[in-house]
Design an enzyme around this catalytic site. Structure first.
Site, short mmCIF file in Angstrom:
data_model
loop_
_atom_site.label_atom_id
_atom_site.label_comp_id
_atom_site.label_asym_id
_atom_site.label_seq_id
_atom_site.Cartn_x
_atom_site.Cartn_y
_atom_site.Cartn_z
N HIS A 432 40.95 40.88 46.27
CA HIS A 432 42.05 41.20 47.08
C HIS A 432 43.32 41.64 46.56
O HIS A 432 43.91 42.53 46.64
CB HIS A 432 42.19 40.31 48.42
N GLU A 433 43.97 40.45 45.84
CA GLU A 433 45.17 40.65 45.21
C GLU A 433 45.02 41.89 44.13
O GLU A 433 46.00 42.55 43.78
CB GLU A 433 45.69 39.33 44.51
N HIS A 436 45.46 45.24 45.42
CA HIS A 436 46.87 45.64 45.54
C HIS A 436 47.20 46.34 44.11
O HIS A 436 47.84 47.40 44.27
CB HIS A 436 47.86 44.67 46.05
N GLU A 470 47.14 46.15 53.34
CA GLU A 470 46.39 45.25 53.17
C GLU A 470 44.73 45.70 53.67
O GLU A 470 44.01 44.94 52.96
CB GLU A 470 46.77 44.10 54.35
#
Length: 574
Positions: A432-433, A436, A470
């Site tokens: 997930h990070e 980004h 997100e």
């Protein structure tokens, strides 16, 4: 979206090419952690699980672990665990884990009988909490020297998520004599790792010639080009040191709040160096370099000796994949695991399985998780994103260290992912990070203005810009693992599959769960993968899903009836 029941096998088509590069500077923006969880039903919760600069959300639960003394080998100490609650929790799961260097000798009633495995001892219990503090005490005994970490987790087993969970740890280095035990651990460069289960027999191994590199270019379908297995001088009378590099770690995927799954897996695409001393009195020399295997974590480092017998050789592995990604500690240093030296080497040797140092387990887990995104990154170049050309790539950098409270977020200021102590146990959090960071590279340094996103909740309305950034990061994780379930570092999880009849998830494109699942369905059911979508994002910029959908036709991506039907199924209608 119907629930996906099988987990995709992440393909490993072609290996990584070691490349370095430069990229555009980004404005300083902190992108918060994945899935801030559901908001509390009543009242404001104020327990901070991390340092004040972290973007981790405030929680309704807190946990603090402490020792009354620092024991040396053979001594006992009292472990006190305080659980704080700011709301009623019917079923709070308390989990304690001790390292192999410590053993439980006595504990408060209610704690489960400890279980023991390669990672130490675990015990747990379920508590009914009301606002206030509960204390649990455990007697522990030091049975071995070296780095040690005690971990405590509390979570609402009925409502998982960071807003109703907490983690704490105690790091110490156990000594053998009075006063020699100290607070903290240093594992960036740990003690040499023993060779486990070496090849049987004493026969001389046949020398192996390093593999030639694949062509420098590769298509998005086939993946990046293959690295050299090793570099060496000459090709006659070579000596080769080979084996497989592996890591034992605990995985939230496959576990739960009171016990994560134990894994033993190869480490792929790690930079590896063969060091040696030709004679007992000579200096250390770099004999060969390479990377562990893209498919199986094997290594084969060959060199041409200058003496009949090489006095010492050893292998060192670092948490860096070429120049494409790395895991560093709080000081920016790579983690390194080295084998014990092989003495008086006169021929090739197979070391069998070599394991990452135990204290570095989470660093290596985070490192190897990045391979799963790399293998399926959907780029038209040998960089993370098609907005960058070969030789001018920017890497993904992950910062983690034992006991870290600096997480969980990605910052555009230093283009670095910050993971807290147990975050690497969740591959979904790491990816997930990284999602980004990938978006930042696709946009080649631009980042949308994001509002109403701190805090944000995966199943609640925030803003269309927060839902987009997100939601995209969530979608990267779901695309990588072909699922819709998010896992946190403490082992708890939440299935986020949804359609128009799903309760408990807000509707529309300001809800990140809706955006994430809509994107995954568009990529898999309409676009034939996400490569074309990623290419579009390198050529245009979006601040919301609405802008993304409107841009699709200009870049050969359908926004017709089927695409809009998918959006409608996830309660998004334009």
């Amino acid at each position: 979206m119907s629930r996906i029941r099988s987990r995709k096998r992440v393909s490993k088509s072609v290996a990584l090419t070691a490349m370095a590069g430069v990229g555009a500077c980004l404005a300083a923006v902190v992108v918060p952690s994945a899935f801030a969880g559901t908001s509390p039903q009543a009242g404001a919760c104020t327990i901070r699980p991390a340092v004040k600069d972290s973007e981790a959300p405030l929680s309704c639960l807190g946990v603090t672990a402490s020792l009354d003394r620092l024991p040396t080998v053979g001594e006992q100490a009292t472990l006190t665990v305080d659980v704080e609650a700011q709301t009623d929790v019917k079923r709070a799961g308390l989990s304690l884990q001790l390292p192999p260097a410590l053993r439980i000798t006595d504990a408060d009633s209610g704690l489960a009988t400890p279980t023991t495995d390669a990672f130490g001892q675990r015990t747990s219990r379920t508590l009914a909490l009301t606002p206030g503090t509960r204390t649990v005490k455990v007697q522990v005994k030091a049975v071995a020297s070296g780095p040690a970490q005690i971990q405590a987790d509390i979570s609402d087993t009925d409502r998982p998520g960071p807003r109703r969970a907490a983690h704490d740890s105690v790091e110490l280095t156990i000594g053998t004599s009075e006063g020699s035990t100290a607070k903290g651990v240093s594992v960036t460069k740990a003690r040499p790792a023993p060779v486990h289960r070496p090849a049987t027999g004493a026969r001389k191994e046949r020398p192996v010639t390093p593999k030639a590199p694949a062509p420098a270019r590769a298509s998005a379908a086939s993946g990046p080009a293959a690295p050299r297995a090793a570099t060496s001088v000459g090709d006659s009378a070579q000596v080769c040191i080979s084996g497989t590099y592996r890591n034992r770690f605990q995985s939230a995927e496959g576990g739960n709040w009171n016990g994560k799954a134990n894994r033993d897996e190869p480490v792929h695409n790690a930079n590896v160096t063969l060091w040696g001393q030709p004679t007992a009195n000579s200096g250390t020399q770099k004999l060969a370099t390479g990377m562990t295997g893209n498919n199986d974590g094997t290594f084969n480092l060959c060199y041409t000796p200058t003496t009949t017998v090489t006095s010492k050789v050893w292998v060192e592995f670092k948490t860096q994949a070429g120049a494409m990604w790395s895991v560093v500690d709080g000081n920016g240093s790579l983690y390194a695991t080295a084998t014990y030296s092989q003495n008086n080497v006169s021929g090739s040797k197979n070391l069998g399985n070599v394991y990452a140092n135990d204290g570095q387990s989470r660093a290596w887990h985070a490192f190897d998780t990045l391979n799963k995104l790399w293998w399926n990154r959907g780029s038209t170049t040998n960089c993370w994103a098609g907005s960058q050309q070969d030789g001018h790539c920017t890497p993904i950098t992950v910062q983690w260290y034992p006991g870290s409270t600096d997480g969980t977020y990605w910052s555009t200021g230093d283009d670095k992912i910050h993971l807290a102590d147990n975050d690497p146990d969740s591959e979904h959090t790491t990816i997930h990070e990284s999602g980004h960071a990938l978006m930042g590279k696709l946009y080649n340094g631009w980042w949308p203005t994001v509002t109403n996103c701190s805090p944000h909740y995966v199943n609640r309305t925030s803003s269309t810009s927060c839902g987009w950034t997100e939601g995209f990061a969530n979608a990267v994780a779901f695309h990588t693992f072909n699922d819709t379930t998010y896992y946190w570092g403490n082992g708890s999880s939440m299935n986020l599959a949804n359609n128009r009849t799903t309760n408990g998830i807000d509707q529309g494109d300001a809800c990140e769960a809706r955006v994430a699942t809509a994107l995954v369905d568009l990529w898999s059911q309409v676009d034939g993968g996400w490569s074309k979508s990623n290419t579009m994002m390198t050529k245009t910029r979006q601040s919301s899903l609405h802008e993304y959908v409107n841009d699709r036709p200009d870049y050969g991506l359908d926004s017709g009836a089927k695409a809009r039907g998918i959006l409608y199924n996830h309660t998004i209608q334009y």
